[in-house]
Design a protein around this motif. Structure first.
Motif, PDB file in Angstrom:
ATOM      1  N   TYR A 113       6.388  -3.576   7.225  1.00 30.64           N
ATOM      2  CA  TYR A 113       5.872  -4.868   7.690  1.00 30.64           C
ATOM      3  C   TYR A 113       4.372  -4.978   7.451  1.00 30.64           C
ATOM      4  CZ  TYR A 113      10.370  -5.580  10.005  1.00 30.64           C
ATOM      5  OH  TYR A 113      11.707  -5.728  10.262  1.00 30.64           O
ATOM      6  N   PHE A 114       3.674  -3.878   7.592  1.00 28.31           N
ATOM      7  CA  PHE A 114       2.235  -3.848   7.331  1.00 28.31           C
ATOM      8  C   PHE A 114       1.962  -4.201   5.869  1.00 28.31           C
ATOM      9  CE2 PHE A 114      -1.794  -1.787   6.308  1.00 28.31           C
ATOM     10  CZ  PHE A 114      -2.589  -2.131   7.402  1.00 28.31           C
ATOM     11  N   GLY A 115       2.719  -3.585   4.976  1.00 29.09           N
ATOM     12  CA  GLY A 115       2.537  -3.852   3.560  1.00 29.09           C
ATOM     13  C   GLY A 115       2.822  -5.291   3.193  1.00 29.09           C
ATOM     14  N   LYS A 116       3.897  -5.831   3.749  1.00 28.64           N
ATOM     15  CA  LYS A 116       4.278  -7.212   3.452  1.00 28.64           C
ATOM     16  C   LYS A 116       3.252  -8.199   3.995  1.00 28.64           C
ATOM     17  CE  LYS A 116       8.142 -10.445   4.157  1.00 28.64           C
ATOM     18  NZ  LYS A 116       9.469 -10.616   4.805  1.00 28.64           N
ATOM     19  N   ALA A 117       2.747  -7.926   5.196  1.00 22.22           N
ATOM     20  CA  ALA A 117       1.819  -8.850   5.841  1.00 22.22           C
ATOM     21  C   ALA A 117       0.431  -8.822   5.218  1.00 22.22           C
ATOM     22  CB  ALA A 117       1.715  -8.537   7.332  1.00 22.22           C
ATOM     23  N   TYR A 118      -0.008  -7.625   4.783  1.00 24.51           N
ATOM     24  CA  TYR A 118      -1.412  -7.473   4.383  1.00 24.51           C
ATOM     25  C   TYR A 118      -1.583  -7.098   2.911  1.00 24.51           C
ATOM     26  CZ  TYR A 118      -1.537  -7.741   9.376  1.00 24.51           C
ATOM     27  OH  TYR A 118      -1.343  -8.170  10.669  1.00 24.51           O
ATOM     28  N   ASP A 119      -0.533  -7.289   2.142  1.00 25.46           N
ATOM     29  CA  ASP A 119      -0.590  -7.159   0.679  1.00 25.46           C
ATOM     30  C   ASP A 119      -1.040  -5.771   0.239  1.00 25.46           C
ATOM     31  OD1 ASP A 119      -0.346  -7.950  -1.961  1.00 25.46           O
ATOM     32  OD2 ASP A 119      -2.378  -8.747  -2.069  1.00 25.46           O
ATOM     33  N   ILE A 120      -0.297  -4.767   0.689  1.00 30.17           N
ATOM     34  CA  ILE A 120      -0.552  -3.403   0.244  1.00 30.17           C
ATOM     35  C   ILE A 120       0.800  -2.743  -0.030  1.00 30.17           C
ATOM     36  CG2 ILE A 120      -0.703  -2.590   2.648  1.00 30.17           C
ATOM     37  CD1 ILE A 120      -2.698  -0.450   1.639  1.00 30.17           C
ATOM     38  N   GLU A 121       0.909  -2.076  -1.173  1.00 32.14           N
ATOM     39  CA  GLU A 121       2.154  -1.403  -1.539  1.00 32.14           C
ATOM     40  C   GLU A 121       2.357  -0.202  -0.625  1.00 32.14           C
ATOM     41  OE1 GLU A 121       4.233   0.690  -5.476  1.00 32.14           O
ATOM     42  OE2 GLU A 121       2.299  -0.346  -5.652  1.00 32.14           O
ATOM     43  N   VAL A 122       3.576  -0.003  -0.161  1.00 34.97           N
ATOM     44  CA  VAL A 122       3.866   1.053   0.803  1.00 34.97           C
ATOM     45  C   VAL A 122       4.933   1.991   0.253  1.00 34.97           C
ATOM     46  CG1 VAL A 122       4.804   1.543   3.094  1.00 34.97           C
ATOM     47  CG2 VAL A 122       3.205  -0.347   2.796  1.00 34.97           C
ATOM     48  N   ARG A 123       4.692   3.299   0.380  1.00 37.86           N
ATOM     49  CA  ARG A 123       5.671   4.318   0.020  1.00 37.86           C
ATOM     50  C   ARG A 123       5.790   5.317   1.164  1.00 37.86           C
ATOM     51  NH1 ARG A 123       7.453   5.004  -5.455  1.00 37.86           N
ATOM     52  NH2 ARG A 123       7.050   3.043  -6.513  1.00 37.86           N
ATOM     53  N   GLY A 124       7.027   5.716   1.489  1.00 31.71           N
ATOM     54  CA  GLY A 124       7.246   6.723   2.518  1.00 31.71           C
ATOM     55  C   GLY A 124       8.153   7.819   1.984  1.00 31.71           C
ATOM     56  N   LEU A 125       7.888   9.046   2.381  1.00 32.66           N
ATOM     57  CA  LEU A 125       8.739  10.159   1.940  1.00 32.66           C
ATOM     58  C   LEU A 125      10.127  10.062   2.540  1.00 32.66           C
ATOM     59  CD1 LEU A 125       6.724  13.506   1.876  1.00 32.66           C
ATOM     60  CD2 LEU A 125       8.254  12.627   0.128  1.00 32.66           C
ATOM     61  N   GLN A 126      10.187   9.768   3.840  1.00 28.74           N
ATOM     62  CA  GLN A 126      11.469   9.622   4.513  1.00 28.74           C
ATOM     63  C   GLN A 126      11.811   8.144   4.633  1.00 28.74           C
ATOM     64  OE1 GLN A 126       9.623  12.458   7.620  1.00 28.74           O
ATOM     65  NE2 GLN A 126      11.772  12.396   8.159  1.00 28.74           N
TER      66      GLN A 126
ATOM     67  N   GLU B 128      -7.311  -3.575  -6.012  1.00 33.54           N
ATOM     68  CA  GLU B 128      -5.877  -3.843  -6.074  1.00 33.54           C
ATOM     69  C   GLU B 128      -5.073  -2.670  -6.620  1.00 33.54           C
ATOM     70  OE1 GLU B 128      -2.850  -7.354  -7.629  1.00 33.54           O
ATOM     71  OE2 GLU B 128      -5.024  -7.618  -7.732  1.00 33.54           O
ATOM     72  N   GLY B 129      -5.603  -1.980  -7.625  1.00 33.06           N
ATOM     73  CA  GLY B 129      -4.884  -0.852  -8.215  1.00 33.06           C
ATOM     74  C   GLY B 129      -4.746   0.335  -7.275  1.00 33.06           C
ATOM     75  N   GLN B 130      -5.633   0.432  -6.289  1.00 31.05           N
ATOM     76  CA  GLN B 130      -5.611   1.533  -5.329  1.00 31.05           C
ATOM     77  C   GLN B 130      -4.961   1.140  -3.995  1.00 31.05           C
ATOM     78  OE1 GLN B 130      -6.714   4.868  -5.554  1.00 31.05           O
ATOM     79  NE2 GLN B 130      -6.574   4.326  -7.712  1.00 31.05           N
ATOM     80  N   ARG B 131      -4.465  -0.073  -3.943  1.00 27.58           N
ATOM     81  CA  ARG B 131      -3.923  -0.585  -2.679  1.00 27.58           C
ATOM     82  C   ARG B 131      -2.494  -0.083  -2.485  1.00 27.58           C
ATOM     83  NH1 ARG B 131      -4.844  -6.766  -2.430  1.00 27.58           N
ATOM     84  NH2 ARG B 131      -6.936  -6.099  -3.096  1.00 27.58           N
ATOM     85  N   VAL B 132      -2.369   1.225  -2.266  1.00 30.64           N
ATOM     86  CA  VAL B 132      -1.074   1.881  -2.081  1.00 30.64           C
ATOM     87  C   VAL B 132      -1.153   2.781  -0.854  1.00 30.64           C
ATOM     88  CG1 VAL B 132       0.687   3.368  -3.085  1.00 30.64           C
ATOM     89  CG2 VAL B 132      -0.643   1.859  -4.567  1.00 30.64           C
ATOM     90  N   LEU B 133      -0.293   2.546   0.101  1.00 30.50           N
ATOM     91  CA  LEU B 133      -0.265   3.317   1.340  1.00 30.50           C
ATOM     92  C   LEU B 133       0.929   4.262   1.321  1.00 30.50           C
ATOM     93  CD1 LEU B 133      -1.119   3.908   4.278  1.00 30.50           C
ATOM     94  CD2 LEU B 133       0.204   1.894   4.975  1.00 30.50           C
TER      95      LEU B 133
END
Length: 312
Positions: A209-222, A195-200
């Protein structure tokens, strides 16, 4: 910034072409040939191919590796639009440079935005570069939402070609079962990441949408569109976040430059954090035709496996 504008010459040419073909006879339902379909992104082409089967002839205008946010229609695209009985595109401003084209086409033939058929309550609102609120257009990253897009394609093909509605229904049933299995696969695989490494982390914010659906934190530069560029503060802020959280890997995308992601990796290393490039993901474009990643199912499976292998 997402804009509805495109070059005046192309828009005018398409308008003239479409005006001349508005009354053209359709092949649909008459046994004279396949339904002619023009699509934008490969993900939609894949839906139409699977549901239409032998009853459709599909012409996609955006090949592998193309960024739909920045795509401009070509003279060859004009011919594909003119020849089509029906056009499917994503909408929600994904094909930002072509909005005027689709508005013009809708006056002459069925022109369907599959993303805009989804209940807005299921969509993610985000801030545009100019501060306005828009919907994130990257709906295919939630397989369940993309199943709704497939159902829209089925309905519209059946409406246009009612004599073959049964074929479209049977093909859609088989395709949707495949997508159900894909959704379960993604859910199970992502859950194996600690869980602590679940960051995309990716170059642009396409995976909400991927993060919301599959329970992974998402960060984007842009932001959600690649039309806006990441600045030095964006790079620094993301670097500091990754170092603080001790995240192992970040990812590049096939349709987006990796320059900014490389700057983040180098910045983290200067601070003593060993951050690696976790692999290449397919975001706005699928893989080459004829490869597993050149299908929607193959693209999603590749992304899931790449993320899990890098972050576990």
């Amino acid at each position: 910034m997402l804009r509805a504008a495109m070059t005046g010459a192309i828009a005018a040419a398409i308008a003239v072409a479409l005006a001349g073909c508005g009354a053209a006879p359709s092949n649909s339902g008459e046994g004279e040939g396949p339904v002619r379909v023009t699509t934008t992104i490969g993900q939609i082409t894949d839906i139409v191919t699977n549901i239409g089967g032998e009853r459709v002839e599909v012409a996609g205008i955006m090949p592998s590796g193309v960024d739909p946010h920045l795509y401009k229609a070509t003279q060859g695209d004009i011919a594909k639009f003119e020849d089509a009985d029906i056009v499917f595109y994503n909408g929600l401003h994904l094909e930002g440079k072509m909005t005027e084209v689709f508005e013009e086409m809708a006056e002459h033939k069925p022109t369907i935005a599959v993303g805009e058929s989804i209940d807005p309550a299921s969509l993610i609102e985000v801030a545009n570069a100019d501060g306005t609120q828009v919907y994130d257009p990257h709906i295919w990253f939630d397989v369940k939402l993309w199943m709704q897009a497939a159902e829209t394609v089925q309905r519209e093909l059946a409406k246009l070609d009612p004599d073959n509605a049964g074929t479209y229904e049977a093909n859609a049933k088989a395709y949707l079962a495949e997508l159900e299995a894909l959704d379960a696969y993604a859910r199970e695989r992502i859950a194996t990441i600690p869980e602590g490494q679940r960051v995309l982390v990716t170059a642009h914010d396409a995976f909400g949408y991927f993060g919301k659906a599959y329970d992974i934190e998402v960060r984007g530069l842009q932001g959600i569109s690649t039309a806006s560029e990441a600045g030095s503060k964006d790079v620094t802020d993301l670097r500091d976040f990754l170092v603080e959280r001790k995240i192992k890997a970040v990812f590049v995308e096939t349709s987006v430059s990796n320059r900014s992601i490389t700057a983040v990796i180098e910045g983290a290393k200067k601070l003593g954090h060993d951050l690696k490039e976790g692999g290449t993901l397919y975001s706005d474009a699928m893989g080459e035709e004829g490869t597993p990643e050149g299908t929607y199912v193959g693209m999603v499976r590749h992304n899931v496996d790449t993320i899990v292998n890098a972050l576990q």
